[in-house]
Design an enzyme around this catalytic site. Structure first.
Site, short mmCIF file in Angstrom:
data_model
loop_
_atom_site.label_atom_id
_atom_site.label_comp_id
_atom_site.label_asym_id
_atom_site.label_seq_id
_atom_site.Cartn_x
_atom_site.Cartn_y
_atom_site.Cartn_z
N CYS A 60 0.82 -1.21 0.00
CA CYS A 60 0.00 0.00 0.00
C CYS A 60 0.85 1.27 0.00
O CYS A 60 1.70 1.44 0.88
CB CYS A 60 -0.91 -0.01 1.23
SG CYS A 60 -1.82 1.52 1.49
N TYR A 117 -5.26 6.52 -9.02
CA TYR A 117 -6.46 5.76 -8.68
C TYR A 117 -7.69 6.28 -9.43
O TYR A 117 -8.55 5.51 -9.85
CB TYR A 117 -6.72 5.82 -7.17
CG TYR A 117 -5.78 4.95 -6.38
CD1 TYR A 117 -6.12 3.65 -6.03
CD2 TYR A 117 -4.53 5.42 -5.97
CE1 TYR A 117 -5.26 2.84 -5.30
CE2 TYR A 117 -3.66 4.63 -5.26
CZ TYR A 117 -4.02 3.34 -4.93
OH TYR A 117 -3.16 2.53 -4.22
#
Length: 332
Positions: free
Chosen positions: A44, A175
């Site tokens: 992450c 994203y």
């Protein structure tokens, strides 16, 4: 797991637990070495910020770290890297358990990084933006000798301004492109991302670091996106105008940081690739994890020292990575 809503622009859920751990304990959680556990996944980018800052500041003993595996399901991150599939300190199989201990009705994202209060087993915060700033400011009594000042007071307005546009257009921008539910949403995110990368390239063409002449919080935040760019964002998220390796200034800048102790020695490319390509089933339904890209280029000379600057300012580089936190080394 579904991350894309057809016809919709991607919008990140930013409802974080904003309780802070502070030197004076004003939120009920005072800084206490060993009391808390920083839960991360090396996959992450938001958690990787905390991993890098913790290492640069030398907080390994004061703030121990739990590392979740790279793959999760709808329920949460799991501790499948640990013997028996349980974190040895918290005694839990899923990070979800610590969130529900804090709030049995918790209905938001089970995200990393998260800091858990070990005595109660409850999540204190998952506010990734504030976590690293507090590591610099609130945990200063426990920094290693020679720790750099990643958030110097005189540069904070400029650092904050850079962080704001980097978050909107780059960190979250990849994203917004990857999880876009329409051509229009994707195109807008794609164009905004590369316009910002072009501006950052121009800024870094004559300066070794983003703000000032040392590494700051701003460099950490940009790095965690750049280091994932060719491995996942270029193909998986369709951010494919250029690879990072085809953007000379940013590629040299990223290599400079990667080769600086505290950055590349926290990166696990296998975890990164497995997370994105296995968890995002609506983008990659076959679950095939790409074999590439070739990674040896990260160790190639970068030439950025000619621009001046001192990575750690008046401080020093962190020492060796603790044995239990080492990542696979790249081969030249």
């Amino acid at each position: 797991m579904s991350y894309v809503t057809r016809g919709k622009e991607y919008s990140r859920d930013s409802r974080y637990i904003r309780t802070r751990i502070t030197a004076d304990g004003r939120d009920g959680f005072p800084v206490e070495p060993g009391r808390y556990r920083l839960v991360v996944s090396r996959a992450c980018p938001w958690a990787s910020r905390a991993v890098v800052v913790r290492r640069l500041l030398g907080l390994e003993e004061a703030l121990p770290m739990a590392i979740a595996g790279p793959v999760h399901d709808e329920r949460s991150w799991t501790f499948d890297l640990d013997p028996g599939g349980r974190d040895p300190v918290l005694g839990i199989e899923r990070l979800q358990e610590a969130y529900l201990a804090r709030d049995p009705g918790y209905d938001r994202g089970i995200t990393v990084p998260a800091i858990v209060d070990v005595p109660t087993g409850k999540v204190v915060t998952n506010d990734f933006v504030q976590i690293t700033l507090d590591m610099s400011q609130e945990w200063s009594a426990h920094h290693r000798a020679g720790a750099p000042d990643l958030y110097p007071a005189r540069l904070r307005p400029e650092i904050d301004a850079v962080n704001d546009v980097v978050y909107r257009d780059v960190n979250n921008g990849v994203y917004r492109a990857g999880f876009a539910g329409s051509q229009e949403a994707y195109t807008a995110a794609y164009e905004r991302l590369f316009a910002r990368l072009d501006r950052l390239s121009a800024r870094l063409a004559h300066a070794r670091y983003l703000v000032g002449d040392t590494i700051t919080e701003a460099d950490v935040r940009l790095f965690t996106t750049l280091v994932r760019f060719d491995a996942v964002y270029h193909g998986h998220f369709k951010c494919n105008r250029h690879k990072l390796a085809e953007m000379p200034v940013l590629w040299a800048y990223a290599r400079d940081l990667f080769q600086t102790p505290g950055f590349g020695d926290t990166v696990d490319f296998d975890h990164i690739k497995r997370h994105y390509h296995l968890v995002h089933e609506d983008i990659n339904p076959t679950g095939i994890v790409p074999a590439g890209p070739e990674l040896s280029g990260w160790l190639a000379p970068h030439g950025r020292a000619a621009l001046g600057g001192r990575p750690f300012g008046e401080g020093t580089a962190p020492g060796p990575v603790p044995a239990g936190e080492r990542v696979p080394a790249l081969s030249p």
